[in-house]
Write an enzyme that holds these catalytic residues in place. Sequence first.
Site, mmCIF file in Angstrom:
data_model
loop_
_atom_site.group_PDB
_atom_site.id
_atom_site.type_symbol
_atom_site.label_atom_id
_atom_site.label_comp_id
_atom_site.label_asym_id
_atom_site.label_seq_id
_atom_site.Cartn_x
_atom_site.Cartn_y
_atom_site.Cartn_z
ATOM 1 N N PRO A 1 0.794 -1.223 0.000
ATOM 2 C CA PRO A 1 0.000 0.000 0.000
ATOM 3 C C PRO A 1 0.831 1.279 0.000
ATOM 4 O O PRO A 1 1.859 1.369 0.663
ATOM 5 C CB PRO A 1 -0.843 -0.103 1.270
ATOM 6 C CG PRO A 1 -0.167 -1.104 2.121
ATOM 7 C CD PRO A 1 0.542 -2.039 1.192
ATOM 8 N N ASN A 2 0.346 2.218 -0.786
ATOM 9 C CA ASN A 2 0.874 3.574 -0.920
ATOM 10 C C ASN A 2 2.199 3.659 -1.666
ATOM 11 O O ASN A 2 2.675 4.754 -1.940
ATOM 12 C CB ASN A 2 0.978 4.268 0.442
ATOM 13 C CG ASN A 2 -0.363 4.367 1.115
ATOM 14 O OD1 ASN A 2 -1.334 4.801 0.504
ATOM 15 N ND2 ASN A 2 -0.455 3.911 2.354
ATOM 16 N N ASN B 1 8.161 -5.409 -0.416
ATOM 17 C CA ASN B 1 7.998 -4.229 0.423
ATOM 18 C C ASN B 1 6.508 -4.171 0.720
ATOM 19 O O ASN B 1 5.722 -3.697 -0.095
ATOM 20 C CB ASN B 1 8.473 -2.963 -0.292
ATOM 21 C CG ASN B 1 8.410 -1.740 0.613
ATOM 22 O OD1 ASN B 1 7.693 -1.733 1.604
ATOM 23 N ND2 ASN B 1 9.151 -0.714 0.252
ATOM 24 N N TYR C 1 11.078 8.994 1.010
ATOM 25 C CA TYR C 1 11.025 7.955 -0.022
ATOM 26 C C TYR C 1 11.699 8.332 -1.341
ATOM 27 O O TYR C 1 11.735 7.520 -2.255
ATOM 28 C CB TYR C 1 9.564 7.563 -0.282
ATOM 29 C CG TYR C 1 8.882 7.008 0.944
ATOM 30 C CD1 TYR C 1 9.176 5.734 1.403
ATOM 31 C CD2 TYR C 1 7.963 7.764 1.662
ATOM 32 C CE1 TYR C 1 8.570 5.223 2.538
ATOM 33 C CE2 TYR C 1 7.346 7.261 2.796
ATOM 34 C CZ TYR C 1 7.655 5.994 3.225
ATOM 35 O OH TYR C 1 7.063 5.491 4.344
ATOM 36 N N ALA D 1 2.830 -0.608 4.956
ATOM 37 C CA ALA D 1 2.247 -0.628 6.299
ATOM 38 C C ALA D 1 1.777 -2.019 6.723
ATOM 39 O O ALA D 1 1.701 -2.308 7.921
ATOM 40 C CB ALA D 1 1.087 0.359 6.381
ATOM 41 N N HIS E 1 12.630 -2.346 2.785
ATOM 42 C CA HIS E 1 12.046 -1.039 3.099
ATOM 43 C C HIS E 1 12.980 0.023 2.549
ATOM 44 O O HIS E 1 14.210 -0.110 2.648
ATOM 45 C CB HIS E 1 11.873 -0.852 4.601
ATOM 46 C CG HIS E 1 10.991 -1.899 5.209
ATOM 47 N ND1 HIS E 1 9.620 -1.854 5.092
ATOM 48 C CD2 HIS E 1 11.295 -3.030 5.885
ATOM 49 C CE1 HIS E 1 9.116 -2.925 5.692
ATOM 50 N NE2 HIS E 1 10.109 -3.658 6.169
ATOM 51 N N GLU F 1 12.412 -9.243 2.650
ATOM 52 C CA GLU F 1 11.656 -8.063 3.072
ATOM 53 C C GLU F 1 12.518 -6.828 2.847
ATOM 54 O O GLU F 1 13.684 -6.801 3.266
ATOM 55 C CB GLU F 1 11.291 -8.193 4.554
ATOM 56 C CG GLU F 1 10.590 -6.988 5.131
ATOM 57 C CD GLU F 1 10.353 -7.113 6.631
ATOM 58 O OE1 GLU F 1 10.052 -6.072 7.249
ATOM 59 O OE2 GLU F 1 10.474 -8.224 7.199
ATOM 60 N N ARG G 1 12.368 5.582 12.567
ATOM 61 C CA ARG G 1 11.072 6.236 12.405
ATOM 62 C C ARG G 1 10.162 5.959 13.599
ATOM 63 O O ARG G 1 10.624 5.572 14.657
ATOM 64 C CB ARG G 1 10.458 5.779 11.076
ATOM 65 C CG ARG G 1 11.359 6.192 9.898
ATOM 66 C CD ARG G 1 10.781 5.889 8.572
ATOM 67 N NE ARG G 1 9.530 6.626 8.391
ATOM 68 C CZ ARG G 1 8.638 6.328 7.464
ATOM 69 N NH1 ARG G 1 8.843 5.312 6.653
ATOM 70 N NH2 ARG G 1 7.531 7.039 7.342
ATOM 71 N N ARG H 1 4.876 10.872 -2.723
ATOM 72 C CA ARG H 1 4.634 10.727 -1.282
ATOM 73 C C ARG H 1 5.914 10.978 -0.494
ATOM 74 O O ARG H 1 6.917 10.300 -0.682
ATOM 75 C CB ARG H 1 4.139 9.303 -1.013
ATOM 76 C CG ARG H 1 3.992 8.964 0.439
ATOM 77 C CD ARG H 1 3.688 7.480 0.608
ATOM 78 N NE ARG H 1 3.623 7.146 2.008
ATOM 79 C CZ ARG H 1 3.916 5.951 2.492
ATOM 80 N NH1 ARG H 1 4.291 4.981 1.684
ATOM 81 N NH2 ARG H 1 3.837 5.724 3.779
#
Length: 148
Positions: free
Chosen positions: A9-10, A71, A22, A74, A97, A95, A104, A17
């Site tokens: 998502p996103n 990735n 990012y 969320a 990111h 995985e 964060r 964004r």
Amino acid sequence: MKILIVNGPNLNLLGVREPGIYGSSSFEQYLPKLQAQYPDVEIEYFQSNIEGELINKMQEVGFTYDGIVLNAGAYTHTSVALHDCIRSLKLPVIEVHISNVHQREEFRHHSMISAACRGVICGFGLDSYRLAIEALINSPSRVGGESE
């Protein structure tokens, strides 16, 4: 070798964004560069904002491809369903990111999927995807868990 990159998502909003976190490049701009860097590897890409679609796609390729770079966005921090899906596949999942999630918000410090993945790469921007592909290329096991 066939690798699927899956973004959750996103991540369709990369380049727009929060560019301070990012970056300013979309994934669609980055992907051809990545594919050109690995001409002997078939790199496919899938993105969805819907958890079930991510699971369906990973199950679709999870028994025939050589690896998945995931990735989960969320969903990383909430999805037992993705964890269970990864555990059921016969290929390694890395995985990734873009940001260093440990620098964060506190809720980003815990991953529900890390324990099911071969490894975790975070904090190297879009280069995190390249590092994951390198890990899959150099992985001692392939589909079915057999060593070469």
